[in-house]
Design a protein around this motif. Structure first.
Motif, short mmCIF file in Angstrom:
data_model
loop_
_atom_site.label_atom_id
_atom_site.label_comp_id
_atom_site.label_asym_id
_atom_site.label_seq_id
_atom_site.Cartn_x
_atom_site.Cartn_y
_atom_site.Cartn_z
N ALA A 265 63.67 48.48 -9.69
CA ALA A 265 65.04 48.82 -9.29
C ALA A 265 65.89 47.58 -9.10
O ALA A 265 67.08 47.56 -9.46
N LEU A 266 65.31 46.52 -8.54
CA LEU A 266 66.05 45.27 -8.37
C LEU A 266 66.39 44.62 -9.71
O LEU A 266 67.50 44.13 -9.92
N VAL A 267 65.42 44.62 -10.61
CA VAL A 267 65.66 44.06 -11.95
C VAL A 267 66.75 44.85 -12.66
O VAL A 267 67.63 44.27 -13.33
N ALA A 268 66.74 46.17 -12.52
CA ALA A 268 67.78 47.00 -13.13
C ALA A 268 69.14 46.67 -12.56
O ALA A 268 70.14 46.58 -13.29
N ALA A 269 69.23 46.49 -11.23
CA ALA A 269 70.51 46.16 -10.61
C ALA A 269 71.03 44.81 -11.09
O ALA A 269 72.22 44.66 -11.40
N ILE A 270 70.14 43.84 -11.19
CA ILE A 270 70.54 42.52 -11.70
C ILE A 270 71.00 42.63 -13.15
O ILE A 270 71.99 42.02 -13.56
N GLY A 271 70.27 43.43 -13.95
CA GLY A 271 70.66 43.61 -15.34
C GLY A 271 72.02 44.27 -15.48
O GLY A 271 72.81 43.90 -16.36
N LEU A 272 72.32 45.24 -14.62
CA LEU A 272 73.63 45.90 -14.67
C LEU A 272 74.75 44.91 -14.31
O LEU A 272 75.80 44.88 -14.98
N VAL A 273 74.54 44.12 -13.27
CA VAL A 273 75.56 43.14 -12.87
C VAL A 273 75.79 42.14 -14.00
O VAL A 273 76.95 41.81 -14.32
N HIS A 274 74.73 41.68 -14.61
CA HIS A 274 74.87 40.74 -15.74
C HIS A 274 75.62 41.40 -16.89
O HIS A 274 76.48 40.76 -17.53
N LEU A 275 75.33 42.65 -17.15
CA LEU A 275 76.00 43.38 -18.23
C LEU A 275 77.50 43.48 -17.97
O LEU A 275 78.31 43.24 -18.87
N LEU A 276 77.87 43.83 -16.75
CA LEU A 276 79.29 43.98 -16.42
C LEU A 276 80.02 42.64 -16.43
O LEU A 276 81.16 42.54 -16.88
N ARG A 277 79.37 41.60 -15.93
CA ARG A 277 80.02 40.28 -15.91
C ARG A 277 80.22 39.72 -17.31
O ARG A 277 81.19 38.99 -17.55
N SER A 278 79.33 40.05 -18.22
CA SER A 278 79.45 39.55 -19.58
C SER A 278 80.40 40.36 -20.44
O SER A 278 80.71 39.97 -21.57
N GLY A 279 80.85 41.51 -19.93
CA GLY A 279 81.71 42.37 -20.73
C GLY A 279 80.95 43.27 -21.67
O GLY A 279 81.54 43.93 -22.53
N ALA A 280 79.63 43.35 -21.54
CA ALA A 280 78.78 44.24 -22.35
C ALA A 280 79.04 44.10 -23.84
O ALA A 280 79.31 45.08 -24.52
N PRO A 281 78.97 42.88 -24.40
CA PRO A 281 79.23 42.74 -25.83
C PRO A 281 78.22 43.47 -26.70
O PRO A 281 78.55 43.91 -27.80
N GLY A 282 76.99 43.59 -26.22
CA GLY A 282 75.98 44.27 -27.02
C GLY A 282 76.19 45.76 -27.16
O GLY A 282 75.59 46.39 -28.03
N LEU A 283 77.05 46.36 -26.31
CA LEU A 283 77.32 47.79 -26.40
C LEU A 283 78.62 48.09 -27.13
O LEU A 283 79.00 49.25 -27.27
N ASP A 284 79.30 47.06 -27.60
CA ASP A 284 80.55 47.24 -28.33
C ASP A 284 80.26 48.01 -29.62
O ASP A 284 79.51 47.54 -30.47
N PRO A 285 80.85 49.19 -29.79
CA PRO A 285 80.55 49.98 -30.99
C PRO A 285 81.08 49.35 -32.27
O PRO A 285 80.56 49.61 -33.36
N VAL A 286 82.11 48.51 -32.16
CA VAL A 286 82.66 47.87 -33.34
C VAL A 286 81.76 46.73 -33.81
O VAL A 286 81.57 46.51 -35.01
N GLN A 287 81.17 46.01 -32.86
CA GLN A 287 80.32 44.87 -33.18
C GLN A 287 78.85 45.21 -32.97
O GLN A 287 78.06 44.34 -32.63
N ARG A 288 78.49 46.44 -33.16
CA ARG A 288 77.12 46.86 -32.87
C ARG A 288 76.12 46.12 -33.74
O ARG A 288 76.32 45.99 -34.95
N ARG A 289 75.05 45.65 -33.12
CA ARG A 289 74.04 44.89 -33.84
C ARG A 289 72.78 45.73 -33.99
O ARG A 289 72.08 45.96 -33.02
N PRO A 290 72.48 46.19 -35.18
CA PRO A 290 71.26 46.97 -35.37
C PRO A 290 70.03 46.07 -35.22
O PRO A 290 70.13 44.86 -35.38
N PRO A 291 68.85 46.66 -34.94
CA PRO A 291 68.63 48.10 -34.80
C PRO A 291 68.89 48.64 -33.39
O PRO A 291 69.05 49.82 -33.20
N SER A 292 68.89 47.75 -32.39
CA SER A 292 69.10 48.22 -31.02
C SER A 292 69.91 47.17 -30.28
O SER A 292 69.44 46.06 -30.08
N PRO A 293 71.14 47.48 -29.88
CA PRO A 293 72.00 46.48 -29.26
C PRO A 293 71.46 46.04 -27.91
O PRO A 293 70.91 46.85 -27.16
N PRO A 294 71.58 44.75 -27.57
CA PRO A 294 71.11 44.30 -26.26
C PRO A 294 72.01 44.83 -25.16
O PRO A 294 73.16 45.18 -25.38
#
Length: 344
Positions: A265-294
Motif C-alpha cells: 500500500a505504501l509503494v502504491a501511494a508513492i507510485g501514485l504521487v510520482h505519477l501525478l507529479r510527473s504529469g503521467a506521460p506514460g498514460l497519455d493516449p496520444v503518446q502511448r508507448r506499446p505494449p504497456s505504458p509505464p
C-alpha cells in the motif's frame, strides 16, 4: 473483452468472504469465486458494448474484436445477459436466505441500470443535475462489486461479516475508484470528451499537456490522493484489527502477510504521487508507448495490498485455513501478473 486474469482478481473478495468462517467448504468457495468471475464478466461486457462508439474512433482500442467486427454485438449482449442471469438465479437458489441472495442480484441490476442510463444522460440535451448524477453513478457503481464481494461472501458461507470485512471491502472499493479515476479515465480522456461521457478526470478539469502528459488541477489531485489515503488506512486497520484479534503471538505467515500488505500500500501511494507529479506521460493516449505504458503499476500494488490484507485477515479467523486454499491463490496471482504485463 472479459479480461480473464483481472476477472479472476475481481473474484478474490468473494472467495475471501467464503473463507472467513470457522469451517470453510471448498464447494462454497468455488461457487463464490465463480460468481465473482461472472459478475466481472457481466460488467466488462456491458462496458464493451456501451463504449463501442468511442472505441471505434479510439486508436488504442481498434484491435478489439468487437470493434473489428469479429464478434457480433448481439453475441456480446447475450453473453452479458447470461452471466448476469446465472449470478442472479444461482444466488437466489443456493444462498442460505433469499435476502442474502438479493445482494448478488442487486450487483447485476445496478450495473445494468447504470450502463443503460448512461446512454440517456450522455445526450447534450440532458440536464446538468442528471449528468452529475450519472457521473456519481459511474464513479460509485463499478466499485460495488469488489466492495460487496467480501461481506456477501461471508453471508453466503453462513457467517456474519464483522468490522474487518467491511473495512476490507472499503479498501477494495477505494482501489477500484483510484484505478478508474487515473489509469482508465486518463487513457480515454480525449475520447470521453468527444462522446460526452463524464468522468472524474473530465469533471475536475484535467487536460492534456503538450508535448505529452496531463495537467492535473488541485481538486483532481486532492480527490485521487484522498481515495489512495483511504485505501492505505483501510489496509492498516484490517492488519491492526487482525493483530489485535490474533490470540497469543502472531504466526510467521500472519506477520509476513500483514507487513507485505502495508508495504504494498505504501509503494502504491508513492507510485501514485510520482505519477501525478510527473504529469503521467506514460498514460497519455496520444503518446502511448506499446505494449504497456509505464505509470500504471501502482494499481497492481493496490490490488496486491488488498489481497495480502485479506490473507492476513483470514489467518485470524476462528478456523484454520484448509490446505486447498494456497494453490488457487498462487495460480490466480500468476495469471493476474501474466495478463497485466502482456500487451493489452
Amino acid at each position: 473483452m472479459t479480461r480473464p486474469a483481472l476477472a479472476l482478481a475481481d473474484a478474490v473478495p468473494f472467495a475471501a468472504g467464503g473463507l472467513a468462517v470457522a469451517h470453510p467448504r471448498v464447494v462454497t468457495v468455488l461457487l463464490l469465486s465463480f460468481a465473482g468471475l461472472l459478475v466481472s464478466t457481466h460488467s466488462r461486457l456491458l462496458d464493451a458494448l456501451d463504449g463501442l462508439p468511442g472505441d471505434r474512433i479510439n486508436p488504442a482500442r481498434r484491435a478489439s474484436p468487437l470493434v473489428r467486427g469479429q464478434v457480433s454485438t448481439v453475441v456480446v449482449a447475450m453473453a452479458a445477459a447470461a452471466a448476469g442471469l446465472a449470478v442472479t438465479i444461482g444466488a437466489l437458489l443456493l444462498v442460505p436466505t433469499v435476502t442474502h441472495g438479493l445482494g448478488f442480484a442487486g450487483l447485476v441490476v445496478l450495473r445494468t441500470l447504470q450502463v443503460t442510463a448512461r446512454r440517456v444522460t450522455a445526450a447534450p440535451t440532458a440536464r446538468a443535475m442528471v449528468r452529475a448524477a450519472q457521473w456519481l453513478a459511474d464513479a460509485v457503481v463499478p466499485t460495488l462489486a469488489p466492495a460487496a464481494g467480501v461481506p456477501l461472501g461471508v453471508l453466503a458461507a453462513g457467517g456474519r461479516p464483522g468490522v474487518e470485512a467491511f473495512v476490507l471491502a472499503a479498501g477494495f472499493a477505494l482501489g477500484a475508484a483510484v484505478t478508474g479515476a487515473t489509469v482508465v479515465g486518463l487513457r480515454d480522456l480525449p475520447i470521453d470528451r468527444l462522446t460526452g461521457r463524464l468522468t472524474t478526470a473530465l469533471i475536475t478539469g484535467v487536460r492534456l499537456r503538450r508535448p505529452n502528459g496531463f495537467v492535473f488541477p488541485s481538486r483532481y489531485v486532492l480527490l485521487v490522493c484522498a481515495a489512495q489515503a483511504g485505501l492505505l488506512i483501510a489496509v492498516a486497520v484490517v492488519v491492526g484489527l487482525g493483530l489485535a484479534d490474533d490470540p497469543g503471538t502472531p504466526t510467521a505467515g500472519h506477520g509476513l502477510a500483514a507487513c507485505s500488505a502495508l508495504a504494498a500500500a505504501l509503494v502504491a501511494a508513492i507510485g501514485l504521487v510520482h505519477l501525478l507529479r510527473s504529469g503521467a506521460p506514460g498514460l497519455d493516449p496520444v503518446q502511448r508507448r506499446p505494449p504497456s505504458p509505464p505509470g500504471a503499476g501502482f494499481t497492481l500494488m493496490n490490488l496486491l495490498a488488498c489481497h495480502l490484507a485479506a490473507i492476513a485477515w483470514l489467518l485470524t479467523t476462528p478456523g484454520a485455513l484448509p490446505w486447498w486454499t494456497s494453490p488457487p491463490v498462487l495460480v490466480g496471482w500468476a495469471l493476474t501478473a501474466a495478463m497485466w504485463v502482456r500487451p493489452r
